[in-house]
Design an enzyme around this catalytic site. Structure first.
Site, short mmCIF file in Angstrom:
data_model
loop_
_atom_site.label_atom_id
_atom_site.label_comp_id
_atom_site.label_asym_id
_atom_site.label_seq_id
_atom_site.Cartn_x
_atom_site.Cartn_y
_atom_site.Cartn_z
N ASP A 170 1.32 6.04 5.79
CA ASP A 170 0.48 4.92 5.11
C ASP A 170 0.81 4.48 3.89
OD1 ASP A 170 -1.89 3.94 5.47
OD2 ASP A 170 -3.18 5.31 4.58
N ASP A 177 -12.19 6.98 3.50
CA ASP A 177 -11.24 6.76 4.53
C ASP A 177 -10.65 5.29 4.37
OD1 ASP A 177 -8.91 7.19 5.94
OD2 ASP A 177 -10.23 7.62 7.76
N GLU A 195 -9.41 3.62 1.85
CA GLU A 195 -8.86 3.97 0.57
C GLU A 195 -7.94 2.77 -0.06
OE1 GLU A 195 -7.72 5.24 3.24
OE2 GLU A 195 -5.69 5.16 2.90
N LYS A 226 -10.01 12.77 8.38
CA LYS A 226 -9.60 12.22 9.76
C LYS A 226 -9.39 13.33 10.73
CE LYS A 226 -6.69 8.28 8.19
NZ LYS A 226 -7.49 7.28 8.87
N ASP A 252 -2.65 10.05 3.84
CA ASP A 252 -4.15 9.70 3.92
C ASP A 252 -4.59 10.99 5.02
OD1 ASP A 252 -6.60 8.46 3.94
OD2 ASP A 252 -6.00 6.84 5.37
N LYS A 280 0.90 -1.15 0.10
CA LYS A 280 -0.12 -0.14 -0.06
C LYS A 280 0.99 1.14 -0.17
CE LYS A 280 -3.34 2.60 2.97
NZ LYS A 280 -4.11 2.52 4.25
N ARG A 297 -7.74 -0.36 0.56
CA ARG A 297 -8.22 -1.79 0.18
C ARG A 297 -8.53 -1.47 -1.37
NH1 ARG A 297 -12.54 -2.13 4.49
NH2 ARG A 297 -10.92 -1.03 5.77
N1 BES Z 1 -4.50 4.22 6.73
C1 BES Z 1 -5.56 4.08 7.66
C2 BES Z 1 -5.33 2.92 8.62
C3 BES Z 1 -4.58 3.42 9.74
C4 BES Z 1 -5.05 3.49 11.13
C5 BES Z 1 -3.32 3.06 9.79
C6 BES Z 1 -3.97 3.99 12.12
C7 BES Z 1 -2.10 3.39 10.87
C8 BES Z 1 -2.73 3.89 11.95
C9 BES Z 1 -6.59 3.52 6.65
O1 BES Z 1 -6.74 4.15 5.22
C10 BES Z 1 -8.02 3.91 7.21
O2 BES Z 1 -8.26 5.00 7.52
N2 BES Z 1 -8.60 2.69 7.63
C11 BES Z 1 -10.09 3.03 8.32
C12 BES Z 1 -11.03 2.18 7.90
C13 BES Z 1 -12.37 2.45 8.16
C14 BES Z 1 -13.07 3.86 7.57
C15 BES Z 1 -13.39 1.21 7.87
C16 BES Z 1 -9.90 2.67 9.70
O3 BES Z 1 -9.46 1.62 10.08
O4 BES Z 1 -10.25 3.40 10.56
ZN ZN Z 2 -4.97 4.70 4.80
MN MN Z 3 -7.69 5.81 5.20
#
Ligand code: BES
Ligand code: ZN
Ligand code: MN
Length: 503
Positions: free
Chosen positions: A283, A342, A344, A271, A264, A259, A346
């Protein structure tokens, strides 16, 4: 930086700092053998030192030749393993930083492990523990660690030590590359700049890099990557890395997908800043691990055919940004209802995993800072690993867990039951990009699984371990380079198993 072994007399070593790893119960004859050339103050310091893992104390010996010695703890000798050797050595590297030492010699301690393994672990601990990220510092002109010597006994297996030093040096350096990439400021690593950095790495280390720009990405139908990129001022990139030495033992490639979200913000599903967006330069930690892995594959001339896939973009809100409710089409043709911008990572990984199928891979591994849910479940001490529940799943999970234990980059499995897939049911598209509030790391894994094919596949959610806000032994605050040593350890096992089976 040079890393080498020596058998010279201790009192003849010309170094700024001598690192002396000691267990909590050092054998009396060993202490005597050290105190004889180095002096009485060492004997007294050893008496007082409890040898707890990762602790250290500085000694100024009478012997002129060695200006200072750092005693570093290895803990209970009965529990001494690779990880404790790394942690002990890292305490020595910290002492070197504190004393601005440019040259260090480390006395190789007795341990019930093969000489090569001991050397590798010590070198990893010294280099990784001595890492500092200084690109943006204007107030730090301390010298870099220029030379590392391992002081070995006369009767060691010299070839094994040489091998361990080379492996440890390559793995630690490649891990530092991944750390540097993560620590780079977002405005210095737009997708195009990141791709250029990967190409430079390829030139330097001798692997091939091909980068697609936006037009090619559109032609190939990477609808996930394009959707994530829509809010950005900067075009996306897709980098393909290839390591294919003549002596490769596999024809069908092993694919490593990372990734590469260079920043992000969450997009329109924005966020919060504190403790969330403020870490999101990390990220692209999965992509960074893939780049580091390629450097190590090339440096160590590993006999495997490996292809790396890195979709890269930032994720921002903007006039053209994708919105919740958008239905997009992934490279595979499958449609996705975007419920949260968010989620993104995947989407762009779905394109990469689908594209990977066209390479007829024998194995696909993806690495991604994918979910906050992984951080809640396992924190920063282990990544989550998931795989499709096929017959050979248990064997695959066991192999990567073992590689995790040995490398220090630990992984723990999460289940992938069919039931979790239902969280992704959509009323308008083939699937949604988010499940509910439950089991977020797993539903993300189930989403990715939809885009894998027949080839065995491992998904590593490294959200927690990729980036630290508090340092851990030999992992500083910031990017950790998690995954590089795990991948190389796992892939090296694959080579060994294959060679044993074929012979
Ligand atoms: N990059 C984040 C995940 C992340 C969170 C990485 C904390 C490192 C530390 C990812 O893109 C994300 O935002 N995931 C969301 C998904 C949700 C919206 C289903 C998450 O995990 O909150
Ligand atoms: Zn992310
Ligand atoms: Mn995200």
């Amino acid at each position: 930086m040079t890393v080498a072994a020596t058998t010279d007399a201790l009192a003849d070593l010309e170094v700024d700092l001598l690192v002396l790893p000691l267990s909590s119960r050092p054998a009396a004859p060993r202490v005597e053998a050290l105190a004889r050339p180095l002096g009485d103050s060492l004997r007294r310091a050893v008496e007082d030192f409890d040898g707890e893992t990762g602790t250290s104390v500085l000694v100024y010996p009478e012997a002129d030749a060695v200006p200072r010695i750092a005693l570093v703890g290895l803990g209970d000798p009965a529990e001494l393993d690779r990880e404790r050797l790394r942690q002990g050595a890292a305490a020595g590297a910290q002492a070197a930083i504190d004393r601005t030492a440019a040259s260090v010699a480390c006395i190789v301690p007795p341990a019930d492990l093969n000489d090569g393994i001991i050397a590798q672990a010590l070198v990893e601990g010294l280099i990784l523990g001595g890492y500092r990220y200084r690109r943006y510092r204007t107030d730090d002109d301390a010298p870099d660690l220029e030379s590392i010597l391992l002081h070995v006994a006369g009767d060691v297996d010299r070839a094994a030590v040489r091998d361990g030093i080379d492996t440890g040096t390559a793995l630690a350096r490649a891990t530092c590359t991944a750390r540097d990439l993560v620590n780079t400021s977002p405005h210095d690593k737009t997708a195009r700049q990141f791709a250029a950095t990967i190409r430079e790495s390829g030139d330097r280390h001798g692997y091939d890099v091909d980068t697609w720009g936006e037009d090619r990405i559109r032609e190939e139908g990477f609808g996930g990557l394009l959707a994530v990129n829509r809010g950005s001022f900067e075009p996306p990139t897709f980098s393909l890395l290839t390591w294919r030495p003549d002596h490769a033992v596999n024809t069908r490639p092993i694919v490593l997908a990372g990734k590469g979200v260079v920043f992000d913000t969450g997009g329109l599903s924005l966020k919060d800043t504190k403790g969330s967006m403020d870490m999101m330069k990390a990220d692209m930690g999965g992509a960074a691990a893939v780049v580091g892995a390629f450097e190590a594959l090339a440096d160590l001339n590993v006999p495997l055919h490996v292809v790396g896939l890195i979709p890269a973009s930032d994720n921002r809100p903007g006039n053209k940004a994708y919105v919740p409710g958008d239905v997009i089409q992934i490279h595979s043709g499958a449609t996705v209802e975007v419920m949260n911008t968010d989620a993104e990572g995947r989407l762009l990984l779905a394109d990469a995993l689908s594209y990977a199928q066209s390479l007829d891979p024998r194995l696909v591994i993806d690495l991604a800072t994918l979910t906050g849910s992984q951080v809640v479940a396992l924190g920063a001490d282990a990544a989550a690993v998931m795989t499709s529940e096929t017959e050979d799943a248990a064997e695959r999970l066991y192999a990567i867990q073992r590689a995790g234990e040995r490398s220090g980059d630990r992984v723990h499995p999460l289940p992938m039951y069919d039931a979790y897939k239902q969280h992704l049911d959509s009323s308008v598209a083939d699937l949604k990009n988010v499940g509910g509030s439950e089991a977020g790391a797993i539903t993300a894994g189930k989403f990715l699984e939809h885009f894998t094919g027949e080839a065995p596949w491992l998904h590593l959610d490294i959200a927690g371990p990729a980036f630290l806000t508090q340092p851990k032994p030999y992992r500083p605050e910031g990017g950790t380079g998690f995954g590089v040593r795990l991948l190389l350890t796992y892939l090296n096992d694959a080579v060994t198993i294959r060679q044993n089976r074929d012979s």
